[in-house]
Design a protein around this motif. Sequence first.
Motif, PDB file in Angstrom:
ATOM      1  N   GLY A 148       2.594   9.070 -12.114  1.00 33.72           N
ATOM      2  CA  GLY A 148       1.463   8.156 -12.164  1.00 33.72           C
ATOM      3  C   GLY A 148       1.082   7.634 -10.788  1.00 33.72           C
ATOM      4  O   GLY A 148      -0.111   7.498 -10.467  1.00 33.72           O
ATOM      5  N   LEU A 149       2.089   7.361  -9.971  1.00 34.01           N
ATOM      6  CA  LEU A 149       1.806   6.922  -8.604  1.00 34.01           C
ATOM      7  C   LEU A 149       1.095   8.020  -7.806  1.00 34.01           C
ATOM      8  O   LEU A 149       0.144   7.761  -7.065  1.00 34.01           O
ATOM      9  CB  LEU A 149       3.107   6.529  -7.913  1.00 34.01           C
ATOM     10  N   LEU A 150       1.573   9.263  -7.962  1.00 34.49           N
ATOM     11  CA  LEU A 150       0.957  10.368  -7.232  1.00 34.49           C
ATOM     12  C   LEU A 150      -0.498  10.567  -7.637  1.00 34.49           C
ATOM     13  O   LEU A 150      -1.383  10.732  -6.788  1.00 34.49           O
ATOM     14  CB  LEU A 150       1.749  11.652  -7.469  1.00 34.49           C
ATOM     15  N   THR A 151      -0.744  10.558  -8.957  1.00 34.77           N
ATOM     16  CA  THR A 151      -2.125  10.723  -9.403  1.00 34.77           C
ATOM     17  C   THR A 151      -2.976   9.525  -8.997  1.00 34.77           C
ATOM     18  O   THR A 151      -4.152   9.680  -8.667  1.00 34.77           O
ATOM     19  CB  THR A 151      -2.194  10.920 -10.927  1.00 34.77           C
ATOM     20  N   GLY A 152      -2.377   8.335  -9.005  1.00 38.26           N
ATOM     21  CA  GLY A 152      -3.115   7.156  -8.568  1.00 38.26           C
ATOM     22  C   GLY A 152      -3.514   7.239  -7.104  1.00 38.26           C
ATOM     23  O   GLY A 152      -4.633   6.854  -6.726  1.00 38.26           O
ATOM     24  N   VAL A 153      -2.610   7.741  -6.271  1.00 38.20           N
ATOM     25  CA  VAL A 153      -2.922   7.912  -4.853  1.00 38.20           C
ATOM     26  C   VAL A 153      -4.047   8.930  -4.688  1.00 38.20           C
ATOM     27  O   VAL A 153      -4.987   8.723  -3.903  1.00 38.20           O
ATOM     28  CB  VAL A 153      -1.668   8.359  -4.084  1.00 38.20           C
ATOM     29  N   LEU A 154      -3.961  10.037  -5.432  1.00 42.15           N
ATOM     30  CA  LEU A 154      -4.991  11.061  -5.329  1.00 42.15           C
ATOM     31  C   LEU A 154      -6.355  10.524  -5.752  1.00 42.15           C
ATOM     32  O   LEU A 154      -7.374  10.757  -5.085  1.00 42.15           O
ATOM     33  CB  LEU A 154      -4.608  12.267  -6.190  1.00 42.15           C
ATOM     34  N   VAL A 155      -6.375   9.774  -6.861  1.00 38.51           N
ATOM     35  CA  VAL A 155      -7.638   9.191  -7.324  1.00 38.51           C
ATOM     36  C   VAL A 155      -8.177   8.204  -6.298  1.00 38.51           C
ATOM     37  O   VAL A 155      -9.379   8.211  -5.967  1.00 38.51           O
ATOM     38  CB  VAL A 155      -7.434   8.509  -8.689  1.00 38.51           C
ATOM     39  N   ALA A 156      -7.293   7.345  -5.775  1.00 39.70           N
ATOM     40  CA  ALA A 156      -7.739   6.328  -4.824  1.00 39.70           C
ATOM     41  C   ALA A 156      -8.267   6.961  -3.538  1.00 39.70           C
ATOM     42  O   ALA A 156      -9.312   6.558  -3.011  1.00 39.70           O
ATOM     43  CB  ALA A 156      -6.583   5.378  -4.518  1.00 39.70           C
ATOM     44  N   ARG A 157      -7.534   7.945  -3.020  1.00 40.73           N
ATOM     45  CA  ARG A 157      -7.933   8.564  -1.755  1.00 40.73           C
ATOM     46  C   ARG A 157      -9.192   9.407  -1.892  1.00 40.73           C
ATOM     47  O   ARG A 157      -9.997   9.499  -0.958  1.00 40.73           O
ATOM     48  CB  ARG A 157      -6.787   9.444  -1.245  1.00 40.73           C
ATOM     49  N   THR A 158      -9.356  10.037  -3.052  1.00 37.57           N
ATOM     50  CA  THR A 158     -10.473  10.964  -3.232  1.00 37.57           C
ATOM     51  C   THR A 158     -11.721  10.277  -3.776  1.00 37.57           C
ATOM     52  O   THR A 158     -12.837  10.514  -3.295  1.00 37.57           O
ATOM     53  CB  THR A 158     -10.069  12.101  -4.192  1.00 37.57           C
ATOM     54  N   LEU A 159     -11.539   9.422  -4.782  1.00 37.36           N
ATOM     55  CA  LEU A 159     -12.690   8.818  -5.461  1.00 37.36           C
ATOM     56  C   LEU A 159     -13.019   7.417  -4.965  1.00 37.36           C
ATOM     57  O   LEU A 159     -14.113   6.920  -5.217  1.00 37.36           O
ATOM     58  CB  LEU A 159     -12.436   8.782  -6.972  1.00 37.36           C
ATOM     59  N   GLY A 160     -12.052   6.745  -4.297  1.00 36.58           N
ATOM     60  CA  GLY A 160     -12.293   5.408  -3.798  1.00 36.58           C
ATOM     61  C   GLY A 160     -12.284   4.366  -4.908  1.00 36.58           C
ATOM     62  O   GLY A 160     -12.088   4.683  -6.089  1.00 36.58           O
ATOM     63  N   ALA A 210       2.538  -1.407   1.930  1.00 31.60           N
ATOM     64  CA  ALA A 210       2.616  -0.287   1.000  1.00 31.60           C
ATOM     65  C   ALA A 210       1.234   0.170   0.559  1.00 31.60           C
ATOM     66  O   ALA A 210       0.935   1.377   0.550  1.00 31.60           O
ATOM     67  CB  ALA A 210       3.458  -0.681  -0.220  1.00 31.60           C
ATOM     68  N   ILE A 211       0.376  -0.767   0.190  1.00 29.35           N
ATOM     69  CA  ILE A 211      -0.963  -0.398  -0.276  1.00 29.35           C
ATOM     70  C   ILE A 211      -1.769   0.247   0.843  1.00 29.35           C
ATOM     71  O   ILE A 211      -2.465   1.244   0.643  1.00 29.35           O
ATOM     72  CB  ILE A 211      -1.683  -1.629  -0.848  1.00 29.35           C
ATOM     73  N   GLY A 212      -1.668  -0.314   2.047  1.00 29.33           N
ATOM     74  CA  GLY A 212      -2.408   0.249   3.164  1.00 29.33           C
ATOM     75  C   GLY A 212      -1.974   1.656   3.513  1.00 29.33           C
ATOM     76  O   GLY A 212      -2.804   2.538   3.758  1.00 29.33           O
ATOM     77  N   LEU A 213      -0.646   1.899   3.526  1.00 33.42           N
ATOM     78  CA  LEU A 213      -0.138   3.213   3.890  1.00 33.42           C
ATOM     79  C   LEU A 213      -0.420   4.257   2.811  1.00 33.42           C
ATOM     80  O   LEU A 213      -0.763   5.401   3.117  1.00 33.42           O
ATOM     81  CB  LEU A 213       1.369   3.137   4.168  1.00 33.42           C
ATOM     82  N   VAL A 214      -0.235   3.868   1.548  1.00 35.00           N
ATOM     83  CA  VAL A 214      -0.307   4.845   0.462  1.00 35.00           C
ATOM     84  C   VAL A 214      -1.735   5.043  -0.023  1.00 35.00           C
ATOM     85  O   VAL A 214      -2.186   6.176  -0.223  1.00 35.00           O
ATOM     86  CB  VAL A 214       0.607   4.418  -0.700  1.00 35.00           C
ATOM     87  N   GLY A 246      -4.672   3.421   1.323  1.00 36.67           N
ATOM     88  CA  GLY A 246      -5.719   3.322   2.324  1.00 36.67           C
ATOM     89  C   GLY A 246      -6.265   1.914   2.464  1.00 36.67           C
ATOM     90  O   GLY A 246      -6.103   1.071   1.575  1.00 36.67           O
ATOM     91  N   PRO A 247      -6.939   1.638   3.583  1.00 34.21           N
ATOM     92  CA  PRO A 247      -7.438   0.278   3.853  1.00 34.21           C
ATOM     93  C   PRO A 247      -8.498  -0.200   2.870  1.00 34.21           C
ATOM     94  O   PRO A 247      -8.703  -1.410   2.731  1.00 34.21           O
ATOM     95  CB  PRO A 247      -8.020   0.404   5.269  1.00 34.21           C
ATOM     96  N   SER A 248      -9.175   0.698   2.173  1.00 32.06           N
ATOM     97  CA  SER A 248     -10.208   0.259   1.232  1.00 32.06           C
ATOM     98  C   SER A 248      -9.616  -0.479   0.036  1.00 32.06           C
ATOM     99  O   SER A 248     -10.348  -1.152  -0.695  1.00 32.06           O
ATOM    100  CB  SER A 248     -11.030   1.460   0.746  1.00 32.06           C
ATOM    101  N   PHE A 249      -8.285  -0.363  -0.179  1.00 29.57           N
ATOM    102  CA  PHE A 249      -7.628  -1.055  -1.283  1.00 29.57           C
ATOM    103  C   PHE A 249      -6.803  -2.262  -0.817  1.00 29.57           C
ATOM    104  O   PHE A 249      -5.956  -2.759  -1.560  1.00 29.57           O
ATOM    105  CB  PHE A 249      -6.718  -0.088  -2.057  1.00 29.57           C
ATOM    106  N   ALA A 250      -7.054  -2.724   0.402  1.00 26.55           N
ATOM    107  CA  ALA A 250      -6.273  -3.837   0.941  1.00 26.55           C
ATOM    108  C   ALA A 250      -6.400  -5.095   0.085  1.00 26.55           C
ATOM    109  O   ALA A 250      -5.437  -5.877  -0.031  1.00 26.55           O
ATOM    110  CB  ALA A 250      -6.714  -4.129   2.377  1.00 26.55           C
ATOM    111  N   ASP A 251      -7.551  -5.293  -0.530  1.00 26.91           N
ATOM    112  CA  ASP A 251      -7.755  -6.501  -1.334  1.00 26.91           C
ATOM    113  C   ASP A 251      -7.001  -6.473  -2.661  1.00 26.91           C
ATOM    114  O   ASP A 251      -7.086  -7.433  -3.438  1.00 26.91           O
ATOM    115  CB  ASP A 251      -9.250  -6.701  -1.608  1.00 26.91           C
ATOM    116  N   SER A 252      -6.271  -5.398  -2.942  1.00 25.07           N
ATOM    117  CA  SER A 252      -5.432  -5.364  -4.143  1.00 25.07           C
ATOM    118  C   SER A 252      -4.106  -6.094  -3.937  1.00 25.07           C
ATOM    119  O   SER A 252      -3.405  -6.375  -4.913  1.00 25.07           O
ATOM    120  CB  SER A 252      -5.131  -3.912  -4.546  1.00 25.07           C
TER     121      SER A 252
END
Length: 455
Positions: free
Chosen positions: A37-49, A322-326, A328-334
């Motif tokens: 789930g983490l891997l797919t979440g990273v892929l979704v976040a990095r690709t779809l924003g 962790a959020i920034g590295l995994v 990306g900066p667009s999810f910093a507000d999480s």
Amino acid sequence: MHNGSTGQAAAAAPARRSFARDGVATILVTAATMGLGLLTGVLVARTLGPDGRGALTAVLTTAQLLGWLFGMGCGKAVTYALSRDPRAGGRLLSTWTLMLLPVAAAAVLTGHLLLPTLLAAQPPETLELARLYLPMIALALLSELMLGLVLGDQDFRNFNALNFLQPAGVAVSYAVLWAVGLFTVETAVIAQAAMSTLVLVAALLILLRRHGVGRPDLALGRTTAWYALRTHGDVVGGVITQRLDLLIIPAFLPAAQVGLYALATSLSWLIVNLSSALATVVMPAAARRGRSGRDLVLNSLQATFAVGGVLGGGLFLFADIAIGLVYGPSFADSALPLRLLLPGAVLYAAASILLNGLYAENRPFTATLANLLGMAVTLGGLLLFLRSGGILAAAVVSTVAYALVFVAAAALYRRATGLPWRAFLPDPALLASLPRQLLNKPPPAAATAAGHTRE
């Protein structure tokens, strides 16, 4: 008397080994599933924003929640019935399939009526995609039935394999779609639907090979439906407490905010999901052991607090990094919503152990009360504060609701069992013996005797 006690202890040894084996296997599968789930979440976040993750969350969550709400507790009901009567598998399969078909139709119709309101803040293409995905509710209901029957067969190996197949297939599908440049919200939804269908077909083939198709049994359907309804209040209350925020937020906030909050909740729920795997095994084991099963519940509670405290504390301290590295900066507000959710997640993880303890005590209605309290707080708090406070208000409301569920579950479990509050605390003798165990030194006799009071 001594020989009788020795015989009972010898007879209990295989059961203890079986519980440990099944529990460890279930937890490992859950951990692997969470990793996927983490891997797919990273892929979704990095690709779809954030926008794409929010749209995907809105589409999938609506169907998932309606499946849970209309499921009628059938999974637990058929698990219990098949455990008591291993010959009833074919009749349970046919009876409950016929019972669920009109329920599935009602759920899909309800989804069509609610979607314009639930996704009011989303673009038209997201609403249309969610409508196309709604028939998957029927597959979700049938999958709950099939997996409940597999669990009722005590077939833990296939149960864990089927639970792992869905996220593993989705992860592989996402990776392939990304590699060929076709990964979008639409193709991600198609991948989810395809893997859900595959899991259902695989479970059905296992059950048909084992039980065949029996004649529908009205009496069996009536008795198991009553059991299901007794548990459904807790299921509905729990689902609403856990997921109502993600269901309501798309109606008030834009997709980017939904995506940020979805990431925070998914990370905080790593703790809850890991403990839920243990709770799944704890409930039948505690019920089978009778009064001595209470020690198992309390030890599992303390283990959940220990693991949750370590995981939650680490996430709390390193959320920004962790959020920034995994992701990306667009999810910093999480990061801030995640920190607000973590204390409640640890407490809700512990509450899941106690609620399953109440099931082991044959108190399903009592377990319902704790989640109904959380449901009321979640619904009221979100309606009052979400529009003005955004995702931070949603996080605060959710963590308060989780905490109240734990407090209520602890009080209700204590009342049901008559245990003193001190029984909920770790055993000092066991804590004192831990350093000796780590150093491979034999504990003193007193500590050894105390250790045998809890398994």
